[in-house]
Design a protein around this motif. Structure first.
Motif, short mmCIF file in Angstrom:
data_model
loop_
_atom_site.label_atom_id
_atom_site.label_comp_id
_atom_site.label_asym_id
_atom_site.label_seq_id
_atom_site.Cartn_x
_atom_site.Cartn_y
_atom_site.Cartn_z
N HIS A 38 1.77 -9.63 1.74
CA HIS A 38 1.41 -9.12 3.05
C HIS A 38 0.91 -7.68 2.97
O HIS A 38 1.56 -6.83 2.37
N ALA A 39 -0.25 -7.43 3.59
CA ALA A 39 -0.75 -6.07 3.78
C ALA A 39 -1.01 -5.87 5.27
O ALA A 39 -1.55 -6.75 5.94
N PHE A 40 -0.60 -4.71 5.79
CA PHE A 40 -0.70 -4.47 7.23
C PHE A 40 -1.88 -3.58 7.61
O PHE A 40 -2.07 -3.26 8.78
N ASP A 41 -2.67 -3.18 6.62
CA ASP A 41 -3.95 -2.53 6.90
C ASP A 41 -4.82 -2.67 5.66
O ASP A 41 -4.37 -3.11 4.59
N ALA A 42 -6.09 -2.31 5.81
CA ALA A 42 -7.04 -2.52 4.72
C ALA A 42 -6.72 -1.65 3.51
O ALA A 42 -6.93 -2.07 2.37
#
Length: 248
Positions: A38-42
């Motif tokens: 999971h990544a919550f921004d680029a």
């Protein structure tokens, strides 16, 4: 394209935690996808891509600092991309950037499966083992079936299965207690299920004969669901059910 074995590694990039939970649940339901990262921004996604390799990227568009399309223009990716967004107006731009599919939120599980099928190579079907009832004779009809799904083999009583629906590289087994997604093909399921109890009625549907409530000229009522009768299957369906097709 030859079947792949997987498991495939998936990265979800989205600034909404609920979107991660939904996609994570969907990925866990498919036996050939590993639990996702999971990544919550680029920017966080860029760091992960620099350190790890992934087989599939699920990308939101509206994110802080760097939007999804700007992110795609700034990195070189070796994996297919599926866009997930609440905004339909950007679809053309997405396909110009060669994304595999464009999913509008809220994303249904069936639509997610179709997108994954399009993005990833076909999966080698898993074996589906029929288990006879304890003490039954070797040539007796099986009463249950082991079906692989969600990284387990689930034993289903044949009497609980209503119908099986093809969904791309997978099948959805609709049973009394819910549905199971399995990488088994519909033809493989047809071979595994006893022909005395199950009938192919469409290129995408296999139904339990005992669960058919009513029949029309073009469809069956199976429990509370309507299942279509394929034109090329109509003659054999009506013959098997001993129904006059001319009056169906």
């Amino acid at each position: 394209m030859s079947p792949a074995r997987g498991p495939f590694r998936c990265l979800v990039v989205d600034d909404e935690p609920i979107a991660h939970r939904i996609i994570d649940d969907y990925c866990r339901a498919l036996p050939h996808l590993q639990p996702v990262r999971h990544a919550f921004d680029a920017m966080q996604a860029m760091g992960m891509l620099a350190e790890e390799s992934f087989d599939l990227l699920l990308l939101d568009l509206n994110m802080p600092r760097l939007g999804g399309f700007d992110f795609l223009r700034s990195v070189q990716l070796s994996c297919p991309v599926i866009v997930t967004t609440a905004h339909a107006e950007h679809a053309l731009e997405g396909f110009e950037l060669h994304v595999c599919d464009y999913l509008l939120k809220p994303v249904s599980f069936e639509r997610f499966v179709k997108a994954v099928n399009r993005a990833l190579p076909p999966v080698a079907p898993a074996a589906c083992e029929a288990a006879p009832a304890p003490g039954a004779a070797g040539d007796a009809l099986p009463r249950s079936l082991f079906i692989k799904g969600d990284r387990k083999h689930h034993q289903l009583a044949l009497a609980d299965i209503r119908y099986v629906e093809a969904c791309g590289n997978y099948c959805v087994v609709r049973a009394n207690d819910g549905s199971i997604i399995t990488p088994q093909s519909l033809s493989g399921m047809e071979r595994s299920l006893p022909a005395e109890q199950f009938l192919r009625v469409h290129k995408s549907y296999l139904v339990a004969i005992a669960r058919i409530r009513s029949v029309s000229a073009t469809s069956l009522q199976v429990g509370d669901d309507t299942v279509p009768i394929g034109p090329s299957y109509r003659k054999q369906v009506f013959a098997r059910l001993q129904i006059d097709g001319a009056n169906g």
